[in-house]
Design a protein around this motif. Structure first.
Motif, short mmCIF file in Angstrom:
data_model
loop_
_atom_site.label_atom_id
_atom_site.label_comp_id
_atom_site.label_asym_id
_atom_site.label_seq_id
_atom_site.Cartn_x
_atom_site.Cartn_y
_atom_site.Cartn_z
N HIS A 1 -1.84 11.39 -5.34
CA HIS A 1 -0.68 11.20 -5.83
C HIS A 1 -0.10 11.58 -7.27
CE1 HIS A 1 -0.67 7.24 -7.68
NE2 HIS A 1 -1.56 6.85 -6.57
N GLY A 2 1.09 12.19 -7.33
CA GLY A 2 1.45 12.50 -8.59
C GLY A 2 1.66 10.90 -9.53
N ARG A 3 1.88 11.19 -10.83
CA ARG A 3 2.33 9.82 -11.54
C ARG A 3 3.27 9.03 -11.12
NH1 ARG A 3 3.63 9.48 -18.13
NH2 ARG A 3 5.64 9.50 -17.19
N THR A 4 3.09 7.59 -11.10
CA THR A 4 4.26 7.08 -10.62
C THR A 4 4.91 6.07 -11.79
OG1 THR A 4 2.80 4.83 -10.24
CG2 THR A 4 2.95 6.66 -8.56
N THR A 5 5.85 5.47 -11.44
CA THR A 5 6.48 4.52 -12.14
C THR A 5 5.76 3.41 -12.83
OG1 THR A 5 7.55 3.49 -10.64
CG2 THR A 5 8.82 4.88 -11.60
N LEU B 1 1.61 4.94 1.95
CA LEU B 1 2.30 4.34 0.76
C LEU B 1 3.50 5.82 0.30
CD1 LEU B 1 -0.23 2.26 -1.02
CD2 LEU B 1 1.75 1.51 0.33
N GLU B 2 4.60 5.35 -0.13
CA GLU B 2 5.49 6.36 -0.53
C GLU B 2 5.14 7.22 -1.53
OE1 GLU B 2 10.55 6.03 -1.29
OE2 GLU B 2 9.30 4.25 -1.55
N ARG B 3 4.36 6.95 -2.64
CA ARG B 3 4.07 7.91 -3.68
C ARG B 3 3.30 9.06 -3.01
NH1 ARG B 3 1.71 2.93 -4.42
NH2 ARG B 3 -0.45 2.67 -4.66
N CYS B 4 2.32 8.55 -2.08
CA CYS B 4 1.65 9.62 -1.23
C CYS B 4 2.34 10.55 -0.35
CB CYS B 4 0.45 9.04 -0.48
SG CYS B 4 -0.74 8.33 -1.64
N ARG B 5 3.35 9.94 0.33
CA ARG B 5 4.13 10.59 1.26
C ARG B 5 4.76 11.52 0.59
NH1 ARG B 5 5.55 5.52 3.26
NH2 ARG B 5 8.12 6.23 2.61
N GLN B 6 5.48 11.40 -0.90
CA GLN B 6 6.32 12.12 -1.54
C GLN B 6 5.47 13.40 -2.01
OE1 GLN B 6 7.31 9.00 -4.30
NE2 GLN B 6 9.35 10.44 -4.55
N THR B 7 4.12 13.11 -2.52
CA THR B 7 3.48 14.20 -2.69
C THR B 7 2.78 15.12 -1.48
OG1 THR B 7 2.38 12.82 -4.44
CG2 THR B 7 1.06 14.71 -3.96
N GLY C 1 5.42 12.75 -12.46
CA GLY C 1 4.66 12.68 -11.09
C GLY C 1 5.29 13.73 -10.16
N THR C 2 6.58 13.85 -10.06
CA THR C 2 7.14 14.74 -9.21
C THR C 2 6.90 16.20 -9.46
OG1 THR C 2 9.06 13.25 -8.78
CG2 THR C 2 9.55 15.81 -8.44
N ALA C 3 6.88 16.62 -10.91
CA ALA C 3 6.48 17.67 -11.27
C ALA C 3 5.09 18.19 -10.99
CB ALA C 3 6.97 18.17 -12.77
N GLN C 4 4.15 17.17 -11.12
CA GLN C 4 2.78 17.24 -11.01
C GLN C 4 2.37 17.61 -9.49
OE1 GLN C 4 1.33 13.30 -12.34
NE2 GLN C 4 0.67 14.25 -14.17
N ALA C 5 3.32 17.01 -8.45
CA ALA C 5 2.99 17.08 -7.19
C ALA C 5 3.44 18.57 -6.79
CB ALA C 5 4.02 16.07 -6.46
N GLU C 6 4.59 19.18 -7.66
CA GLU C 6 5.10 20.37 -7.25
C GLU C 6 3.96 21.46 -7.84
OE1 GLU C 6 8.80 20.37 -8.81
OE2 GLU C 6 9.84 19.21 -7.39
N ARG C 7 3.31 21.23 -8.73
CA ARG C 7 2.45 22.02 -9.13
C ARG C 7 1.21 22.18 -8.48
NH1 ARG C 7 4.02 19.94 -14.33
NH2 ARG C 7 2.03 18.58 -14.49
N THR C 8 0.53 21.24 -7.94
CA THR C 8 -0.47 21.03 -7.04
C THR C 8 -0.07 21.75 -5.42
OG1 THR C 8 -1.22 19.05 -8.07
CG2 THR C 8 -1.94 19.69 -6.03
#
Length: 238
Positions: free
Chosen positions: A9-13, A57-63, A33-40
């Motif tokens: 997952h991308g970087r989190t808080t 977990l939410e951070r992985c679902r977002q990614t 982290g959102t930008a990282q996920a989008e680049r990946t």
């Protein structure tokens, strides 16, 4: 054989603040982290995925949702508890700089196979359930979609490191030699002969070579043998 793409997952808080999030709810990607996920997701866009599997977990679902969106929303998105974060128990939510003073911290660094988190999970148990999950899913994707199937598992740093260690034939006590950054891509191909680790902790670069080549009559799309001398690479037609 199918191909597994492991995405952290991308970087989190919590990452940004130096806190061990563990399985605590409400930990989301920060702006970086959102930008990282989008680049990946953009890197993976040329690869025809048959499925995207995510830790609950939410951070992985977002990614995972970013990865799926870059595919046009076509591959199914499923949740898998087997690749969820290590249960850090009483350590969850505490600052990393504070945890580094604990006796257990040294054990996690030098002999993780003997480490169990108070009120949580042993690291051997984390590896066992994660490896079992990805191997089961990999076999299922290959059975349904054929040997050229490529799928993504979005998970967590220690979980991915433990899966890579298993594929490399490394004892868990050596897994701290591996590094898995936020939104990085690692790639494993399981075969009847052995697992092949094709990449670890990559942040950039073309991944279109993961698209399966046209199948030849009477032959599978890939060989499970290791080419003596290293071979000509994924662009070769032979």
């Amino acid at each position: 054989m199918a191909t597994l793409i492991l995405v952290r997952h991308g970087r989190t808080t919590a990452n940004a603040s130096g806190t061990l999030a563990g399985r605590l709810p409400g930990v989301r990607l920060d702006e970086v982290g959102t930008a990282q996920a989008e680049r990946t997701a953009e890197r993976l866009a040329p690869v025809p995925l048959v499925g995207v599997v995510t830790s609950p977990l939410e951070r992985c679902r977002q990614t995972a949702k970013a990865v799926r969106a870059a595919q046009g929303g076509s591959p199914p998105l499923t949740s898998e508890r087997g690749i969820t974060e290590c249960d850090y128990g009483d350590w969850a939510g505490r600052p990393i700089k504070e945890l580094a003073k604990e006796k257990l911290w040294s054990l996690v660094q030098t002999q993780p196979s003997a480490a169990a988190f108070p009120g949580g999970e042993a690291m051997t148990a984390m590896q066992a359930r994660a490896v079992a999950a990805v191997r089961r899913l990999d076999a299922a994707f290959e059975a349904e979609h054929g040997p050229g199937a490529t799928w993504v598992a979005v998970s967590h740093g220690d979980v991915i490191k433990s899966v890579l260690a298993d594929a490399l034939g490394m004892h868990l006590d050596l897994f701290q030699r591996l590094h898995v950054d936020p939104a990085s891509v690692s790639i494993i191909r399981y075969t009847a002969t052995r697992p092949y680790v094709l990449a670890t902790n990559t942040h950039a670069g073309d991944l279109s070579w993961l698209a399966p080549p046209p199948r030849r009559k009477g032959r599978g799309s890939r060989s499970s043998d290791a080419v003596v001398g290293g071979g000509a690479g994924p662009s070769a037609t032979a």
